[in-house]
Design an enzyme around this catalytic site. Sequence first.
Site, PDB file in Angstrom:
ATOM      1  N   HIS A  62       1.867   4.778  -2.787  1.00 52.61           N
ATOM      2  CA  HIS A  62       1.940   6.234  -2.646  1.00 52.61           C
ATOM      3  C   HIS A  62       3.218   6.784  -3.288  1.00 52.61           C
ATOM      4  CE1 HIS A  62      -1.603   6.790  -0.253  1.00 52.61           C
ATOM      5  NE2 HIS A  62      -1.182   6.010   0.722  1.00 52.61           N
TER       6      HIS A  62
ATOM      7  N   TYR B 160     -10.492   7.780   3.687  1.00 58.77           N
ATOM      8  CA  TYR B 160     -10.109   6.376   3.583  1.00 58.77           C
ATOM      9  C   TYR B 160     -11.296   5.530   3.107  1.00 58.77           C
ATOM     10  CZ  TYR B 160      -5.560   7.031   5.802  1.00 58.77           C
ATOM     11  OH  TYR B 160      -4.272   7.407   6.070  1.00 58.77           O
TER      12      TYR B 160
ATOM     13  N   HIS C 196       2.591   7.078  -6.866  1.00 55.87           N
ATOM     14  CA  HIS C 196       1.712   8.206  -7.175  1.00 55.87           C
ATOM     15  C   HIS C 196       2.532   9.489  -7.286  1.00 55.87           C
ATOM     16  CE1 HIS C 196      -2.622   9.889  -6.402  1.00 55.87           C
ATOM     17  NE2 HIS C 196      -2.088  10.334  -7.524  1.00 55.87           N
TER      18      HIS C 196
ATOM     19  N   GLU D 241      -5.875   8.173  -1.114  1.00 58.57           N
ATOM     20  CA  GLU D 241      -5.656   6.797  -0.664  1.00 58.57           C
ATOM     21  C   GLU D 241      -6.158   5.758  -1.669  1.00 58.57           C
ATOM     22  OE1 GLU D 241      -3.957   5.782   1.879  1.00 58.57           O
ATOM     23  OE2 GLU D 241      -3.608   7.761   2.734  1.00 58.57           O
TER      24      GLU D 241
ATOM     25  N   HIS E 175       0.835  -1.211   0.000  1.00 60.10           N
ATOM     26  CA  HIS E 175       0.000   0.000   0.000  1.00 60.10           C
ATOM     27  C   HIS E 175       0.866   1.255   0.000  1.00 60.10           C
ATOM     28  CE1 HIS E 175      -3.449   2.554   1.539  1.00 60.10           C
ATOM     29  NE2 HIS E 175      -2.406   3.270   1.934  1.00 60.10           N
TER      30      HIS E 175
END
Length: 718
Positions: free
Chosen positions: A513, A652, A516, A538, A509
């Site tokens: 990021h 979230y 990204h 998220e 996870h």
Amino acid sequence: MSTLKKPLCPCCFQAYAASVTAGEVPAVSDGDSMVFCGTCAPSDVEKALAKAWTGDKTVPPIVWLLTPEEIQEVTQVILTETEANLDAIAAIPLGQVTFDNTIAPLMTPPNYKTNPNVAACKFLQHCSTDSSIRDAASAAGKLFSASRVQGRMRKDVYARVKAFSESSPTLTDYQTHFVQACKEDFERAGLALPEEDAQKLKDLLEQDAAVCAEYGKNLGADATKLFFTEAELEGCSPDFIQDRLSKDQDGKCTITLKYPDIIPIGQTCQVSETRRKVAQAREGLGAYQNNLELVAQGVQLRNQIASLLGYPSWAEYICTKRMSGSYQAVDNFLTTLHIKLADAGAKDWDLLLEVKKDHCQITNLEFDGKLNAWDTSFYNNILLKEKYGVDNEAIRKFFPLDHVVETTLAIYQELLGLTFRELPKGTFWSWHAEVRCFEVTDTDSSQQLGFFYLDLHPRTGKYGHAAIFHLVKHNGEQGAVDCMLCNLPPSTPEKPSLLLHSNVVTFFHEFGHIMHGLCSEGTGNSTRLAKCPRDFVEAPSQMLENWCWQKSILERLSKHNETGQALPDDMLQSMIQAKHVNVAFNSLRQIYLSRLDLTIHGLDPPKDAEGLQATVDRLRPQITLIDNPPGNNMLRTFGHLMNQYSASYYGYMWAEVLSADMFATRFEVEGVMNPKVGMEYRKMVLAPGGTHKITDHLTKFLGRPPSNEAFLKSRGIL
């Protein structure tokens, strides 16, 4: 540091050789005056090398500052340059403003992350082992925050932005976004306010930034230690106990409040009182100094800020700039989910209570007829193990940290069309010997996109959770630089670090990021003027968690630490069957945290710590079905609400709906490692960053507007 006469370790040898070649360090033949690390810590040689290579695109553009004096000096330079940048814009006659002389300098000002020196000054507050460095970096962060507040209060600069926006300029879509974003940024800062109110707003914003910084400092500086006998840790693995035994007190295990300590205790410790004491240490009276009082100050300050700007609450002020668009939309979203999940959540609660009752009978413990806050993880773990055959301790043997990291990097490279190259030790400058650094390029074009650091293991003074820090943003030919801070247990020569499957999911996870940040395109993208909405940010990483549940991916990610065998199919099937066990109950907790956030940032926020306590005591059992222990308050550690996530934690859940849609619609249908879908995802979802409307980007990727159907199906509601 040492000057002993002995062979150089590999990292120092490489650093020294390169430095000599560059003429930075005098060559010596006998080694008597050679400075080298001895423990592979960054040395003066490496630092000299890093400075010599400033501007060389083969290394990150950050030269880390490792004394308080250096941090203070460079901070002042940045602040001076920032003021000069604004003064230069303000000096332009209104009739001569252009995109290049007015808007472009505001897209990449000296005090933003397009300037690598900003990270060099403030980032080490999260990870330095030197408290003086952390303090100096924290102070720098406060000064930068205050500088940004002051910049948004410059009416003379706003006048130039407004004049340019009204001049009917011919612009690209990308430029148009930034013109509008600049104008809105000033207007949301209250430049239409009377002078007295404008000054009050400035003061409030600076006070809030200072309160948040102090809260974060308390989290990072926590050195709490609890001591338990082996008997008090019954149920924890022998390795867990042995690693912590007699470190500070003979015959007792030292337990900190870091995740590698508290999660295994919460899940496996048979002694209820031990679990209770750990929960008390994290959330009870006195935990993390005055953090609860700081939250109370923060929510009051934000309420006053919103009121000055003409908004009924901080929650409304924040939501109007999010993908949701309004507080009412978020309220409806959470209310709808709560209603749909309430019955299933109650059944999950009943099941866990039954598991507890059975366990108490088997172990001859008194059954108190309720689920306590420190019970849920423990009995959920028993349920997974006994009903579904999911033995987390057995499963972790299949996930050695080093293998998981390397395989995760390989999967991301294949999926997104990227190439990672690890920089050898000694060729880059960092803040700790454990830090690794990678260069990222586009595989087809060989274009450099940037770099990322991995800092994976716990240390004193280090940020206590898992998080990504976007250190440097794209700026012209300068690529982005990101860093992952984690607290995963390190491997030793005698024993590899073994991860729970949940740790694997977290790593996958968080790395999403990083992708990204690195895959966003365009100068100034993902800066303040083009931030990805907090309620979407998220979604990409949550979507990528699905990879950790696919058979083909788990066969690659797993490798038994002794046999090298991949995760057996029976274990995999048990995990998949158990994936959504108690999912409604766990979702209720997320709804509670979201509702707590919006409540304390709502129309009538609690005025003090007592009010915050009353709010938690009311909402927790009302939504999660679990009573809040007397005096405990998770707001003492809820760092999200004291940074950019204030009034945004609902994101979230909001993002989870979007992530389920992206995965089910494209990757589940066309293949999780389909390079065409991966590239379209990179270009259509990640690359735009925060420019234009996220809904439009998603619609393009999905082939239709986003839907909540996939999310509800995954929760067993449809």
